[in-house]
Design a protein around this motif. Sequence first.
Motif, PDB file in Angstrom:
ATOM      1  N   SER A  55       0.827  -1.209   0.000  1.00  0.00           N
ATOM      2  CA  SER A  55       0.000   0.000   0.000  1.00  0.00           C
ATOM      3  C   SER A  55       0.858   1.254   0.000  1.00  0.00           C
ATOM      4  N   ILE A  56       1.882   1.284   0.852  1.00  0.00           N
ATOM      5  CA  ILE A  56       2.753   2.458   0.919  1.00  0.00           C
ATOM      6  C   ILE A  56       3.467   2.673  -0.405  1.00  0.00           C
ATOM      7  N   SER A  57       3.990   1.591  -0.982  1.00  0.00           N
ATOM      8  CA  SER A  57       4.696   1.691  -2.252  1.00  0.00           C
ATOM      9  C   SER A  57       3.802   2.272  -3.343  1.00  0.00           C
ATOM     10  N   LYS A  58       2.556   1.788  -3.411  1.00  0.00           N
ATOM     11  CA  LYS A  58       1.640   2.253  -4.453  1.00  0.00           C
ATOM     12  C   LYS A  58       1.156   3.675  -4.196  1.00  0.00           C
ATOM     13  N   LEU A  59       1.009   4.048  -2.924  1.00  0.00           N
ATOM     14  CA  LEU A  59       0.635   5.429  -2.607  1.00  0.00           C
ATOM     15  C   LEU A  59       1.753   6.389  -2.997  1.00  0.00           C
ATOM     16  N   GLU A  60       2.998   5.979  -2.746  1.00  0.00           N
ATOM     17  CA  GLU A  60       4.145   6.834  -3.072  1.00  0.00           C
ATOM     18  C   GLU A  60       4.288   7.043  -4.569  1.00  0.00           C
ATOM     19  N   THR A  61       4.005   6.017  -5.346  1.00  0.00           N
ATOM     20  CA  THR A  61       4.182   6.103  -6.805  1.00  0.00           C
ATOM     21  C   THR A  61       2.916   6.551  -7.524  1.00  0.00           C
ATOM     22  N   GLY A  62       1.837   6.739  -6.763  1.00  0.00           N
ATOM     23  CA  GLY A  62       0.589   7.176  -7.384  1.00  0.00           C
ATOM     24  C   GLY A  62      -0.177   6.070  -8.074  1.00  0.00           C
ATOM     25  N   GLU A  63       0.199   4.815  -7.811  1.00  0.00           N
ATOM     26  CA  GLU A  63      -0.485   3.684  -8.447  1.00  0.00           C
ATOM     27  C   GLU A  63      -1.881   3.468  -7.860  1.00  0.00           C
ATOM     28  N   ILE A  64      -2.095   3.918  -6.635  1.00  0.00           N
ATOM     29  CA  ILE A  64      -3.425   3.827  -6.035  1.00  0.00           C
ATOM     30  C   ILE A  64      -4.122   5.164  -6.268  1.00  0.00           C
ATOM     31  N   PRO A  65      -5.145   5.197  -7.100  1.00  0.00           N
ATOM     32  CA  PRO A  65      -5.812   6.473  -7.380  1.00  0.00           C
ATOM     33  C   PRO A  65      -6.636   6.950  -6.182  1.00  0.00           C
ATOM     34  N   ILE A  66      -6.775   8.263  -6.071  1.00  0.00           N
ATOM     35  CA  ILE A  66      -7.651   8.859  -5.062  1.00  0.00           C
ATOM     36  C   ILE A  66      -8.982   9.155  -5.753  1.00  0.00           C
ATOM     37  N   ASN A  67      -9.998   8.411  -5.372  1.00  0.00           N
ATOM     38  CA  ASN A  67     -11.313   8.536  -6.005  1.00  0.00           C
ATOM     39  C   ASN A  67     -12.172   9.530  -5.215  1.00  0.00           C
ATOM     40  N   PHE A  68     -12.139  10.776  -5.636  1.00  0.00           N
ATOM     41  CA  PHE A  68     -12.881  11.817  -4.932  1.00  0.00           C
ATOM     42  C   PHE A  68     -14.382  11.663  -5.145  1.00  0.00           C
TER      43      PHE A  68
ATOM     44  N   LEU B 262       0.727   4.446  10.753  1.00  0.00           N
ATOM     45  CA  LEU B 262       0.736   5.907  10.729  1.00  0.00           C
ATOM     46  C   LEU B 262       1.407   6.438   9.465  1.00  0.00           C
ATOM     47  N   SER B 263       2.343   5.673   8.916  1.00  0.00           N
ATOM     48  CA  SER B 263       2.960   6.088   7.656  1.00  0.00           C
ATOM     49  C   SER B 263       1.935   6.034   6.519  1.00  0.00           C
ATOM     50  N   ILE B 264       1.092   4.996   6.518  1.00  0.00           N
ATOM     51  CA  ILE B 264       0.026   4.886   5.520  1.00  0.00           C
ATOM     52  C   ILE B 264      -0.966   6.036   5.698  1.00  0.00           C
ATOM     53  N   VAL B 265      -1.324   6.339   6.941  1.00  0.00           N
ATOM     54  CA  VAL B 265      -2.224   7.464   7.226  1.00  0.00           C
ATOM     55  C   VAL B 265      -1.658   8.757   6.628  1.00  0.00           C
ATOM     56  N   LYS B 266      -0.380   9.014   6.869  1.00  0.00           N
ATOM     57  CA  LYS B 266       0.262  10.230   6.360  1.00  0.00           C
ATOM     58  C   LYS B 266       0.210  10.277   4.832  1.00  0.00           C
ATOM     59  N   HIS B 267       0.506   9.156   4.189  1.00  0.00           N
ATOM     60  CA  HIS B 267       0.493   9.117   2.720  1.00  0.00           C
ATOM     61  C   HIS B 267      -0.912   9.382   2.170  1.00  0.00           C
ATOM     62  N   ILE B 268      -1.916   8.803   2.805  1.00  0.00           N
ATOM     63  CA  ILE B 268      -3.296   9.004   2.338  1.00  0.00           C
ATOM     64  C   ILE B 268      -3.698  10.470   2.468  1.00  0.00           C
ATOM     65  N   ILE B 269      -3.399  11.074   3.626  1.00  0.00           N
ATOM     66  CA  ILE B 269      -3.765  12.476   3.840  1.00  0.00           C
ATOM     67  C   ILE B 269      -3.024  13.377   2.857  1.00  0.00           C
ATOM     68  N   GLU B 270      -1.738  13.130   2.642  1.00  0.00           N
ATOM     69  CA  GLU B 270      -0.969  13.958   1.709  1.00  0.00           C
ATOM     70  C   GLU B 270      -1.434  13.767   0.269  1.00  0.00           C
ATOM     71  N   ALA B 271      -1.926  12.560  -0.061  1.00  0.00           N
ATOM     72  CA  ALA B 271      -2.475  12.326  -1.407  1.00  0.00           C
ATOM     73  C   ALA B 271      -3.748  13.138  -1.626  1.00  0.00           C
TER      74      ALA B 271
END
Length: 208
Positions: free
Chosen positions: A49-62, A181-190
Amino acid sequence: FKTPLFAIQGYIETLKDCIADDPEMAAKFLKKAENNVERLSFLIGDLDSISKLETGEIPINFEKFDFVVLAKEVMENLEDMAAANHVKLAFKEKYTAATMVSADREKIRQVMVNLLQNSIKYGRENGLTAIKIFELHDQFLIEVTDNGIGIDQKHLPRLFERFYRVDKSGARTEGGSGLGLSIVKHIIEAHNGKIHVQSEFHVGSEFS
């Protein structure tokens, strides 16, 4: 990875010795091996999850949704955990009006679940965990606060780093991947947002 892998290896070695002579003992070691495989699976999932959040592979579906409804869902799902840890969950009546936000609902759910689970896990006997909402112009400030055991100030700057664990002289000594908490940070920053923490050892914590 080493901890669960070594444990699994040890249980398998023991199983080979006792599977024929002591089936009951073998069953216990099989269960322990299974638990460590599950732990390893969660760890790999969190890393992915962290890897994909960092590279933008997991889209943010607003999408537009009511944060109040989501907050209540998360609290209801964690009621049993809170009760087992003798922690009360609070969400004041003044926050019952619709709070419409534009975000990825499932990822914000993941953020709230992680923050509340941590708050409950490190809460004090008969303690309190609360969600608060504050309107700030075109945004909302969401706070998860508690009067739990808190975190020593020296750990706060690194709290959101992957694998960073507070040492045993501090507050957070329970198990986990060290990635939540690292995943939380990545999600919020995304979401182009920011996450902050304030805490005092033996007083409580506030994640906003």
